[in-house]
Write a protein that holds these residues in place. Sequence first.
Motif, PDB file in Angstrom:
ATOM      1  N   VAL A   1      -4.397   6.540  -3.336  1.00 50.82           N
ATOM      2  CA  VAL A   1      -3.930   5.325  -2.653  1.00 50.82           C
ATOM      3  C   VAL A   1      -3.685   4.273  -3.717  1.00 50.82           C
ATOM      4  O   VAL A   1      -4.586   3.913  -4.475  1.00 50.82           O
ATOM      5  CB  VAL A   1      -4.969   4.811  -1.629  1.00 50.82           C
ATOM      6  CG1 VAL A   1      -4.467   3.525  -0.983  1.00 50.82           C
ATOM      7  CG2 VAL A   1      -5.249   5.866  -0.563  1.00 50.82           C
ATOM      8  N   ARG A   2      -2.455   3.794  -3.773  1.00 48.01           N
ATOM      9  CA  ARG A   2      -2.097   2.778  -4.777  1.00 48.01           C
ATOM     10  C   ARG A   2      -1.843   1.460  -4.056  1.00 48.01           C
ATOM     11  O   ARG A   2      -0.896   1.340  -3.279  1.00 48.01           O
ATOM     12  CB  ARG A   2      -0.870   3.217  -5.565  1.00 48.01           C
ATOM     13  CG  ARG A   2      -1.076   4.540  -6.297  1.00 48.01           C
ATOM     14  CD  ARG A   2       0.089   4.856  -7.214  1.00 48.01           C
ATOM     15  NE  ARG A   2       1.356   4.921  -6.499  1.00 48.01           N
ATOM     16  CZ  ARG A   2       1.803   6.003  -5.865  1.00 48.01           C
ATOM     17  NH1 ARG A   2       1.064   7.104  -5.832  1.00 48.01           N
ATOM     18  NH2 ARG A   2       2.965   5.993  -5.256  1.00 48.01           N
ATOM     19  N   LEU A   3      -2.709   0.488  -4.334  1.00 42.92           N
ATOM     20  CA  LEU A   3      -2.631  -0.799  -3.647  1.00 42.92           C
ATOM     21  C   LEU A   3      -2.304  -1.904  -4.656  1.00 42.92           C
ATOM     22  O   LEU A   3      -2.976  -2.015  -5.686  1.00 42.92           O
ATOM     23  CB  LEU A   3      -3.946  -1.089  -2.929  1.00 42.92           C
ATOM     24  CG  LEU A   3      -4.001  -2.329  -2.040  1.00 42.92           C
ATOM     25  CD1 LEU A   3      -4.851  -2.037  -0.793  1.00 42.92           C
ATOM     26  CD2 LEU A   3      -4.595  -3.516  -2.801  1.00 42.92           C
TER      27      LEU A   3
ATOM     28  N   LYS B   1      -9.266   5.343   2.179  1.00 41.48           N
ATOM     29  CA  LYS B   1      -9.870   6.493   1.500  1.00 41.48           C
ATOM     30  C   LYS B   1     -10.874   7.204   2.399  1.00 41.48           C
ATOM     31  O   LYS B   1     -10.998   8.439   2.369  1.00 41.48           O
ATOM     32  CB  LYS B   1     -10.540   6.027   0.199  1.00 41.48           C
ATOM     33  CG  LYS B   1      -9.557   5.660  -0.901  1.00 41.48           C
ATOM     34  CD  LYS B   1     -10.270   5.232  -2.170  1.00 41.48           C
ATOM     35  CE  LYS B   1      -9.264   4.949  -3.282  1.00 41.48           C
ATOM     36  NZ  LYS B   1      -9.927   4.511  -4.541  1.00 41.48           N
TER      37      LYS B   1
ATOM     38  N   ILE C   1       0.847  -1.187   0.000  1.00 39.34           N
ATOM     39  CA  ILE C   1       0.000   0.000   0.000  1.00 39.34           C
ATOM     40  C   ILE C   1       0.888   1.244   0.000  1.00 39.34           C
ATOM     41  O   ILE C   1       1.693   1.440   0.917  1.00 39.34           O
ATOM     42  CB  ILE C   1      -0.933   0.030   1.229  1.00 39.34           C
ATOM     43  CG1 ILE C   1      -1.646  -1.317   1.403  1.00 39.34           C
ATOM     44  CG2 ILE C   1      -1.952   1.159   1.094  1.00 39.34           C
ATOM     45  CD1 ILE C   1      -2.369  -1.454   2.711  1.00 39.34           C
TER      46      ILE C   1
ATOM     47  N   GLU D   1      -8.408  -0.660   1.030  1.00 40.20           N
ATOM     48  CA  GLU D   1      -8.305   0.557   0.230  1.00 40.20           C
ATOM     49  C   GLU D   1      -9.476   1.504   0.524  1.00 40.20           C
ATOM     50  O   GLU D   1      -9.278   2.723   0.674  1.00 40.20           O
ATOM     51  CB  GLU D   1      -8.269   0.205  -1.254  1.00 40.20           C
ATOM     52  CG  GLU D   1      -8.075   1.402  -2.172  1.00 40.20           C
ATOM     53  CD  GLU D   1      -7.973   1.017  -3.633  1.00 40.20           C
ATOM     54  OE1 GLU D   1      -7.836   1.928  -4.476  1.00 40.20           O
ATOM     55  OE2 GLU D   1      -8.034  -0.194  -3.947  1.00 40.20           O
ATOM     56  N   SER D   2     -10.673   0.947   0.619  1.00 39.18           N
ATOM     57  CA  SER D   2     -11.853   1.768   0.913  1.00 39.18           C
ATOM     58  C   SER D   2     -11.739   2.410   2.295  1.00 39.18           C
ATOM     59  O   SER D   2     -12.122   3.582   2.481  1.00 39.18           O
ATOM     60  CB  SER D   2     -13.119   0.907   0.841  1.00 39.18           C
ATOM     61  OG  SER D   2     -13.295   0.383  -0.453  1.00 39.18           O
TER      62      SER D   2
ATOM     63  N   ASN E   1      -2.030  -5.908  -4.858  1.00 35.43           N
ATOM     64  CA  ASN E   1      -2.414  -7.123  -4.153  1.00 35.43           C
ATOM     65  C   ASN E   1      -1.879  -8.342  -4.900  1.00 35.43           C
ATOM     66  O   ASN E   1      -2.234  -8.579  -6.059  1.00 35.43           O
ATOM     67  CB  ASN E   1      -3.935  -7.194  -4.032  1.00 35.43           C
ATOM     68  CG  ASN E   1      -4.398  -8.235  -3.035  1.00 35.43           C
ATOM     69  OD1 ASN E   1      -3.658  -9.155  -2.691  1.00 35.43           O
ATOM     70  ND2 ASN E   1      -5.628  -8.094  -2.566  1.00 35.43           N
TER      71      ASN E   1
ATOM     72  N   GLN F   1      -8.131   6.970  -8.159  1.00 35.49           N
ATOM     73  CA  GLN F   1      -7.206   5.835  -8.274  1.00 35.49           C
ATOM     74  C   GLN F   1      -5.758   6.201  -7.977  1.00 35.49           C
ATOM     75  O   GLN F   1      -4.903   5.321  -7.949  1.00 35.49           O
ATOM     76  CB  GLN F   1      -7.295   5.249  -9.690  1.00 35.49           C
ATOM     77  CG  GLN F   1      -8.663   4.736 -10.066  1.00 35.49           C
ATOM     78  CD  GLN F   1      -9.132   3.611  -9.177  1.00 35.49           C
ATOM     79  OE1 GLN F   1      -8.388   2.684  -8.887  1.00 35.49           O
ATOM     80  NE2 GLN F   1     -10.379   3.694  -8.711  1.00 35.49           N
TER      81      GLN F   1
ATOM     82  N   SER G   1       1.039   5.615  -0.725  1.00 36.44           N
ATOM     83  CA  SER G   1       0.245   6.840  -0.791  1.00 36.44           C
ATOM     84  C   SER G   1       0.628   7.635  -2.025  1.00 36.44           C
ATOM     85  O   SER G   1       1.722   7.479  -2.569  1.00 36.44           O
ATOM     86  CB  SER G   1       0.457   7.682   0.464  1.00 36.44           C
ATOM     87  OG  SER G   1       1.822   8.064   0.572  1.00 36.44           O
TER      88      SER G   1
ATOM     89  N   GLY H   1      -8.214  -6.697   0.098  1.00 37.00           N
ATOM     90  CA  GLY H   1      -7.493  -5.559  -0.452  1.00 37.00           C
ATOM     91  C   GLY H   1      -8.426  -4.404  -0.787  1.00 37.00           C
ATOM     92  O   GLY H   1      -8.127  -3.235  -0.514  1.00 37.00           O
ATOM     93  N   THR H   2      -9.583  -4.730  -1.364  1.00 32.95           N
ATOM     94  CA  THR H   2     -10.570  -3.691  -1.708  1.00 32.95           C
ATOM     95  C   THR H   2     -11.103  -3.009  -0.456  1.00 32.95           C
ATOM     96  O   THR H   2     -11.260  -1.777  -0.411  1.00 32.95           O
ATOM     97  CB  THR H   2     -11.736  -4.321  -2.491  1.00 32.95           C
ATOM     98  OG1 THR H   2     -11.222  -4.951  -3.668  1.00 32.95           O
ATOM     99  CG2 THR H   2     -12.748  -3.268  -2.893  1.00 32.95           C
TER     100      THR H   2
END
Length: 409
Positions: free
Chosen positions: A260-262, A247, A63, A243-244, A264, A257, A65, A239-240
């Motif tokens: 936050v760059r994730l 945010k 994860i 991320e949520s 997985n 998009q 930023s 992962g989703t």
Amino acid sequence: MFDLDLWREIFQSISKNKLRTLLSGGTVIFAIMLFAILFGLANGLQNTFNEGMGGDAENTIFINSGRTSKAGKGNQVGRRIQFDNALLSTLKDEFKDDIEFITARVNKNVVASYKGEKNNYSLRAVNPDHQFIEKSELVSGRFINQRDLQESTKVIVIGRLVKEDLFKTEKVIGEYIDLNKIQYKVVGVYQDIGDDNEERIIYMPLTTAQRIYGNNDFIDQINLTYNLSMGLDNAIALGTNIESRIKKIFNIEPSDQRAVRLRNRATEANQINQFNSVLTILVLIIGLGTLIAGIVGISNIMIFIVKERTKEIGIRKALGARPSSIQSIILIESVLITSISGYVGLLLGIGILEAYGPSLDKYFITDPSVSTNLVAMATLALIISGFIAAYVPAKRASQIKPIIALRDE
């Protein structure tokens, strides 16, 4: 019982009909060789994907930023998202049932020096869990521990190549290295299964770097591993959800998009599995097609062989040969040619893969190889098919009447 006369007769038939033997054997050789090469290339592609996921745990979520690309909730576009220790604690608490290991990272570049030796290295400030996420194997000493975090101790763990650069063959554990003119005690040396760059990294406690290099609780990146028992679908959903949640904490638009760059590994593994499944099906179709072509070729050649030897079969029957002996000659000859040819095809296929395998790296094919058992099973299937292909004409030949066979031209 072993019948020497029968085998002598079979080998005489093979030696007298070299072209026929070459045609039937060549069909099998080509089929098995192509089968081995196709599966070897497919395995090479799979090895490339697996190597691309090497160096870190296969169940990792990275994860990072970024900056917002959309205005939302009163915030401007281009706002810098800054992770901190509070975020790390929140994720650790809220997703504790799904997370195996979790660590933060602060990345710096430092100049390290020891007794006149000096070099530039990457510095990673981390939590103790980082050792298991990165798959760092200790050569000597220990890794960062919880006490180091609590007391912000000035200790470091260095990579194997850092040790070779600065210490040569000298003792390492307990010695002090200057990092940007600040002394740190070496408490461990590690090696990494990734590339050499992974062993030119220096680790220190996260809190130490935060206090010395920024006097804040900021972090650059969060890495974690999910419990493998979750399965890929649940890991992708995790992962989703993470991320949520991030945010929501930073008031970021859900559709943004870039903030936050994730990454997985479960998503990557799912895509690779789908690709491998499609690739395996394609290779199986092509491989089976090749084997079927070989079977058809053997069948046609065996029909031709029996037709060519019709008069000979009639003479044998007129002299009192039993139908079973006539069948045995044709069947054993077919199986013998198929077996030897299949083994030659296997050797050629493996030989080609070993000879040209190293030069295929530029085509993203790494260490192409094929399971000997797999090709042996394919060869066995071809031998059985050759037996069946020869049995039908052999059966017909054994039932032909001598007077008809003798009249054949």
